[in-house]
Design a protein around this motif. Structure first.
Motif, PDB file in Angstrom:
ATOM      1  N   MET A   1     -11.011  50.640  30.856  1.00  0.00           N
ATOM      2  CA  MET A   1     -11.098  49.814  32.064  1.00  0.00           C
ATOM      3  C   MET A   1     -12.458  49.112  32.093  1.00  0.00           C
ATOM      4  N   PRO A   2     -12.479  47.789  32.341  1.00  0.00           N
ATOM      5  CA  PRO A   2     -13.764  47.083  32.403  1.00  0.00           C
ATOM      6  C   PRO A   2     -14.632  47.623  33.533  1.00  0.00           C
ATOM      7  N   HIS A   3     -15.931  47.568  33.322  1.00  0.00           N
ATOM      8  CA  HIS A   3     -16.852  47.989  34.377  1.00  0.00           C
ATOM      9  C   HIS A   3     -16.776  47.010  35.543  1.00  0.00           C
ATOM     10  N   ARG A   4     -17.069  47.511  36.739  1.00  0.00           N
ATOM     11  CA  ARG A   4     -16.911  46.759  37.985  1.00  0.00           C
ATOM     12  C   ARG A   4     -18.263  46.613  38.657  1.00  0.00           C
ATOM     13  N   TYR A   5     -18.551  45.382  39.103  1.00  0.00           N
ATOM     14  CA  TYR A   5     -19.802  45.106  39.812  1.00  0.00           C
ATOM     15  C   TYR A   5     -19.514  44.217  41.006  1.00  0.00           C
ATOM     16  N   PHE A   6     -20.399  44.302  42.001  1.00  0.00           N
ATOM     17  CA  PHE A   6     -20.265  43.496  43.203  1.00  0.00           C
ATOM     18  C   PHE A   6     -21.404  42.480  43.265  1.00  0.00           C
ATOM     19  N   THR A   7     -21.059  41.241  43.612  1.00  0.00           N
ATOM     20  CA  THR A   7     -22.075  40.204  43.745  1.00  0.00           C
ATOM     21  C   THR A   7     -21.596  39.129  44.706  1.00  0.00           C
ATOM     22  N   THR A   8     -22.534  38.560  45.443  1.00  0.00           N
ATOM     23  CA  THR A   8     -22.219  37.385  46.267  1.00  0.00           C
ATOM     24  C   THR A   8     -22.681  36.107  45.584  1.00  0.00           C
ATOM     25  N   ASP A   9     -23.363  36.235  44.448  1.00  0.00           N
ATOM     26  CA  ASP A   9     -23.815  35.068  43.680  1.00  0.00           C
ATOM     27  C   ASP A   9     -22.694  34.657  42.737  1.00  0.00           C
ATOM     28  N   ILE A  10     -21.671  34.048  43.315  1.00  0.00           N
ATOM     29  CA  ILE A  10     -20.479  33.713  42.546  1.00  0.00           C
ATOM     30  C   ILE A  10     -19.840  32.466  43.138  1.00  0.00           C
TER      31      ILE A  10
END
Length: 245
Positions: A1-10
Motif C-alpha cells: 500500500m502506498p504511503h499516505r500524507y496530508f497536505t493543503t499545498d495541492i
C-alpha cells in the motif's frame, strides 16, 4: 500500500510536502523521484502523487485528478469524552480515529478524577496521535482533537449545532437502534456522542443534557469503563448508519 500524507499545498496538478512529513518521506522512507504516494487534502479528496523533486525539507509531486476518499463515513461524528485519568485519552483518540470520528472534544465534569494540566502541550501530542492513526487506517481527513471544555455546561452549549446528540448514561435510556439510522428521508448527518469519565455523570448533568436536546441512551446491563464506552458507541453508530459494511 502506498504511503499516505496530508497536505493543503495541492492544486493545479502539483503538490508539495514540507516539514516532518517531507523528512519522513525523503530520509526515513528513502523516497526517490518517480515514487508514488497517496496525498490527501483537507476535504476528504485523495490524489496519487508522483515525486518530481526532492530538496532539504521539501518534496514536490505531480498529482492525478482527485477522487473522494472511500474511508470517510457518511456521518460526521464528534465524540465528547469525559476526561479520563492515566493517559487513557490517547487510546480513545487513536481508536476512535480508526473507527471514523471527525472530532474528539474532551471535557471536565463534576465527577472527573483528572484535572486540567498543560492542556496546550497535551493537545499537540493528541493531535499527532490522531494524525498517525489517520495515516495508518487510510482516512481522507485529519480528525481534530480540541482543547478540553472546562465543564459539562460547555458541552451542552454546543449541542444545538447537531442533527442528533446522544447522551450515553449509566442510568439507562432508550436503545440506540431506536434512533439510528433514523428517518430515511432525512437521516442525521452531524451526530454528537457524549460519554462520561470514570465517575460517570451527576443527575444534574443528565438533566442539563436533556434540556439541551440530547437523548439519553442506554448501553445494556453492563457498566463499561470510560475508555471502552466511546469505542463501543462509535462502533454501534457506524454499524447502524452503514459505515462498517
Amino acid at each position: 500500500m502506498p504511503h499516505r500524507y496530508f497536505t493543503t499545498d495541492i492544486g493545479g496538478g502539483r503538490a508539495a510536502l514540507t516539514g516532518p512529513d517531507a523528512h519522513h518521506l525523503a530520509d526515513v522512507m528513502r523516497g526517490r523521484v518517480g515514487d508514488t504516494v497517496v496525498l490527501c487534502d483537507a476535504n476528504a479528496v485523495e490524489y496519487t502523487g508522483t515525486i518530481t523533486a526532492i530538496a532539504p525539507g521539501r518534496v514536490e509531486f505531480s498529482v492525478s485528478e482527485g477522487y473522494p476518499s472511500a474511508a470517510e463515513p457518511s456521518v460526521e461524528v464528534t465524540l465528547y469524552a469525559g476526561y479520563p485519568k492515566q493517559g487513557k485519552l490517547e487510546d480513545i483518540i487513536r481508536h476512535s480515529v480508526e473507527l471514523g470520528v471527525r472530532r474528539v472534544t474532551p471535557f471536565f465534569s463534576r465527577y472527573c478524577v483528572a484535572a486540567p494540566k498543560k492542556e496546550d502541550a497535551k493537545r499537540e501530542r493528541y493531535s499527532r496521535i490522531a494524525a498517525e492513526a489517520a495515516k495508518q487506517c487510510g482516512r481522507g481527513i485529519l480528525p481534530e482533537v480540541t482543547l478540553p471544555l472546562p465543564d459539562f455546561a460547555a458541552v451542552c452549549d454546543r449541542l444545538k449545532t447537531y442533527d442528533l446528540a446522544l447522551f450515553f448514561y449509566e442510568c439507562g435510556g432508550v436503545p440506540l437502534r431506536s434512533l439510528l439510522p433514523g428517518d430515511p428521508a432525512r437521516p442525521p448527518r452531524k451526530i454528537a456522542l457524549i460519554t462520561g469519565s470514570e465517575g460517570g455523570f451527576s443527575p444534574q448533568e443528565a438533566a442539563a443534557a436533556a434540556a439541551a436536546g440530547a437523548v439519553a441512551v442506554g448501553l445494556g446491563p453492563r457498566i463499561l469503563r470510560c475508555e471502552t464506552a466511546p469505542l463501543a458507541v462509535l462502533s454501534a453508530v457506524m454499524t447502524l448508519t452503514g459505515n462498517l459494511e
